[in-house]
Design a protein around this motif. Sequence first.
Motif, short mmCIF file in Angstrom:
data_model
loop_
_atom_site.label_atom_id
_atom_site.label_comp_id
_atom_site.label_asym_id
_atom_site.label_seq_id
_atom_site.Cartn_x
_atom_site.Cartn_y
_atom_site.Cartn_z
N SER A 505 24.43 47.77 7.37
CA SER A 505 23.32 46.84 7.17
C SER A 505 23.59 45.54 7.90
O SER A 505 24.59 45.40 8.61
N GLN A 506 22.69 44.59 7.71
CA GLN A 506 22.72 43.31 8.41
C GLN A 506 23.90 42.45 7.99
O GLN A 506 24.46 42.63 6.91
N PRO A 507 24.30 41.49 8.84
CA PRO A 507 25.37 40.55 8.46
C PRO A 507 24.94 39.67 7.31
O PRO A 507 23.75 39.37 7.14
N ASP A 508 25.90 39.26 6.49
CA ASP A 508 25.58 38.32 5.42
C ASP A 508 25.73 36.89 5.92
O ASP A 508 26.03 36.64 7.09
N VAL A 509 25.53 35.93 5.03
CA VAL A 509 25.56 34.51 5.39
C VAL A 509 26.91 34.12 5.97
O VAL A 509 26.99 33.37 6.95
N VAL A 510 27.99 34.62 5.39
CA VAL A 510 29.34 34.25 5.85
C VAL A 510 29.55 34.69 7.30
O VAL A 510 30.03 33.92 8.14
N LEU A 511 29.19 35.93 7.60
CA LEU A 511 29.34 36.43 8.97
C LEU A 511 28.50 35.62 9.95
O LEU A 511 28.95 35.28 11.06
N ALA A 517 29.43 29.33 14.48
CA ALA A 517 30.54 28.45 14.83
C ALA A 517 31.47 29.06 15.87
O ALA A 517 32.49 28.45 16.22
N GLU A 518 31.12 30.26 16.37
CA GLU A 518 31.89 30.97 17.40
C GLU A 518 33.33 31.22 16.97
O GLU A 518 34.26 31.14 17.75
N ARG A 519 33.50 31.54 15.69
CA ARG A 519 34.84 31.80 15.15
C ARG A 519 35.24 33.26 15.24
O ARG A 519 36.42 33.60 15.05
N LEU A 520 34.28 34.17 15.46
CA LEU A 520 34.61 35.60 15.45
C LEU A 520 35.42 36.02 16.67
O LEU A 520 35.95 37.14 16.70
N VAL A 525 40.46 35.48 12.34
CA VAL A 525 39.22 35.37 11.57
C VAL A 525 38.57 36.74 11.44
O VAL A 525 38.12 37.15 10.36
N LEU A 526 38.54 37.48 12.54
CA LEU A 526 37.90 38.79 12.54
C LEU A 526 38.64 39.74 11.60
O LEU A 526 38.02 40.50 10.83
N ALA A 527 39.96 39.72 11.65
CA ALA A 527 40.75 40.58 10.77
C ALA A 527 40.52 40.22 9.31
O ALA A 527 40.42 41.10 8.44
N ALA A 528 40.43 38.92 9.02
CA ALA A 528 40.18 38.48 7.65
C ALA A 528 38.80 38.93 7.17
O ALA A 528 38.61 39.28 6.00
N ILE A 809 41.47 50.61 10.46
CA ILE A 809 40.11 50.10 10.62
C ILE A 809 40.14 48.72 11.25
O ILE A 809 39.32 48.39 12.13
N ARG A 810 41.10 47.90 10.85
CA ARG A 810 41.23 46.57 11.43
C ARG A 810 41.54 46.66 12.92
O ARG A 810 40.97 45.92 13.74
#
Length: 821
Positions: A505-511, A517-520, A525-528, A809-810
């Motif tokens: 499904s769609q990303p949530d607010v956190v994602l 903020a270009e943190r992904l 951050v991505l692993a977390a 998976i990570r």
Amino acid sequence: MTNPSSFFALVFAVCFAATTQADEPTSAFLQNHCIRCHGNAKQKADRRFDTLPMQIKELDDLERYQEIVDQLNLQSMPPEGEPQPTAEERAKAIADLTRQIASARTELASGGRHTVMRRLNRFEYQQTIGDLLSLNVQAWNPAADFPPDVKVQGFDNNGRELVTSGMLLDHYLGAAEKAVTRATQFGPRPESKQYAQQTPYYFDGKNKANLPKLFQVDRFRFIPDTPYTDMYGRHYRGGHIGFRPLYGGVAHSGMYTIRVKAAAIDRDHPYGNALDDFRNGDPLVLEVATVDREGSVESTGSITTERSEGLAELTSEEPAWFEWTIHIDQGFEPEVRFRNGTTATKRLVRIISSKASEHPEIAPFANMKGGMEKSHGLLKVYRGPKLRIFDIRVEGPHIDQWPPAGHTLMYGDLQSDDLNRSTITERLRAFAAGAFRRPLNSGELKPIERMVMGKLDGGMEPLAALQLGFQTILCSPSFIYMQEGEGTLDGYNLASRLSYFLWSSQPDVVLLQHAKAERLSDANVLAAEVDRMLKDPRSERFVNQFVRRWLDWDNIGEMPVSGEFRVYYRDNLETAMAGETTTLFRHILDQNLPPKRFLDADYTFVNRELAAHYGLPAIEGNQLRQVSTEGTVRGGLMTHGSFLTASANGVDTSPVVRGIYALEKVMGYTPPPPPDDVPEIEPDIRGALTVREELAKHRSIATCAECHRKIDPLGFALENFDPIGAWRTEYGKKLPVDASGQLPSGKKFDDIRQLRTLLIERHESFTRSLTEKLMTYALGRELEIGDRPSVDEILAELNNKEGGLRDLIRLVVLSKPFLNN
């Protein structure tokens, strides 16, 4: 994979090409094990390879080279009967060929290694509509009528096959209209109410006017003189109790609490085997269902749609309360059912009538003419299992937020009277940003805005015009498709790829905040985020959907099993079987256990019925719980009922079908289809000897031998399991099951336990296969030869850190194919 003859051709093409550059030992290896059969003097299967090109020049060549190395690693080549290399010689040849492949990869570029613009499949569409508009899409599935999605290698999210047709567009329009209507809630907050009904649950005279037969007295339902009503069979007549206070359905969709006061009577009965569909002494299973009575089928109580919502096992004759909180859709109403009662009350009356000479209480009714007096009298003196219902109570709907979040996304805090050209434009843009899973591009909504304004100019009511705009947004490519482009994924596209991988499904607010903020792009951050998302309840969608697609479960619970396996449906075994495997997957994921645990687990997850089906020590309850399988024939994925049922057809078993299934799902190898002029092997309905003889004939055919050498051993090892996974030592005609076999490597086994040990020794092959399946699912495309280095890197990293399934998976998410398109 090519057919066996083509595969031989590939091997010898590699052999010949490699001799021009390989060192002396490798050249000798190739000459000793390849050229003799496919060189100048002899061309087995009409193949000659001494004139083939000597360099890897095409991607297709590269892909086939890699397949050859894989087969050498699996010890499937050279074929049985040919001189076999030592382990050192084999390793040296593999190393030389691997170096050539690695060198070729640097010179060849894979042109198609990206996922095409992919539309959401049915399951993803369903979940996205639910999350976007805060709708319960288990009760109402907006994609229920969509045409089925095409599957590629078992997966239904392959972008190249997810085409859009005119018929599908029509379904999108209808589903969008219903979704917007369901999510619109301008009215006052629904009041939570309490409803109750005590016995009786049946009616006659004027009280039954306009009620379905379910509520009416007939030959198998009567108004009792007692403060309870008994249910006798699982068929609706005498087996289903309706709830009159909510007849016609609830007025508002929402969560409702249902409480039932009930007792289990006469679980141990004197009728012996006469009640052959109820095991003496079993708990009685009470089921709560919700039904829509818009239909016209009187025999089923005018039910159009029914949904099972909860089960409880009763063992005490003392009444007790049982409670569920479930979602009831508007227009649906609750029913209480006897889930594992005898087949039908009508049949029950006939059976006990025939036992008059053995049971004095029945004698007065034996010769009575059929009718209500006889049937009611027999049921009142019946001493078999009865589900006794005293009281039913319902409370709801329970509302946490009003208006719901979906309504707020569409209308904000506006009332319908507040809608005008300005507010409509504002709401369209806010809704589209949520639906498109990213900020809007400049001017991209103008066509929809112009359409809506045109409708307003034409006299359409503002609310209707705005809702038409919402529906159009839900039918637009930006909602229906994942448009990832090519190259490195930006933050929003990466957020969507990750959320559709782990949540469907769609990303949530956190994602989305991370994306903004270009943190992904930060690996930490991505692993977390992977860890956070796997702990979220929405990750159950990933577990259930991935396992379903990986193991091809579409037929479980739907295939027409033979009469002798009716227990499969009576005891809800198909649900327990699927639950066993998904619970094991969830357990390995949560505990971050190594993937090989799918092969070597000496425990599993069963409920009472599945434990009885497997012959494990008896346990109580309908809930799955972990039990040891040490010392039994059970252990690991291949002995799960889901695995064994999905690889059969519900009636008989075929070593070939099961062997191919095991090769594909466990070892990651798909054999080519048989040649057109070779007859199929019939299922083993005449005994192991006959089918083994037929398979031996197939192995004598050059074009069949190599594949059957891989397929047959795994298939025969599983022959100790019947079509629904129960253990057997002989076939129906008392012919013994022979589950022995020999792997292509030459190692022999006597049964599934010894085969399991051999497969555990080669668990790296299973881990590679699982990794490839996860990547295929995550990327929405088939893997290509250019993805091989990334798979190798993942496996090397997983091995170095002795990682588990969550680590795997990570690593998939952090891989180059996932981060790029």
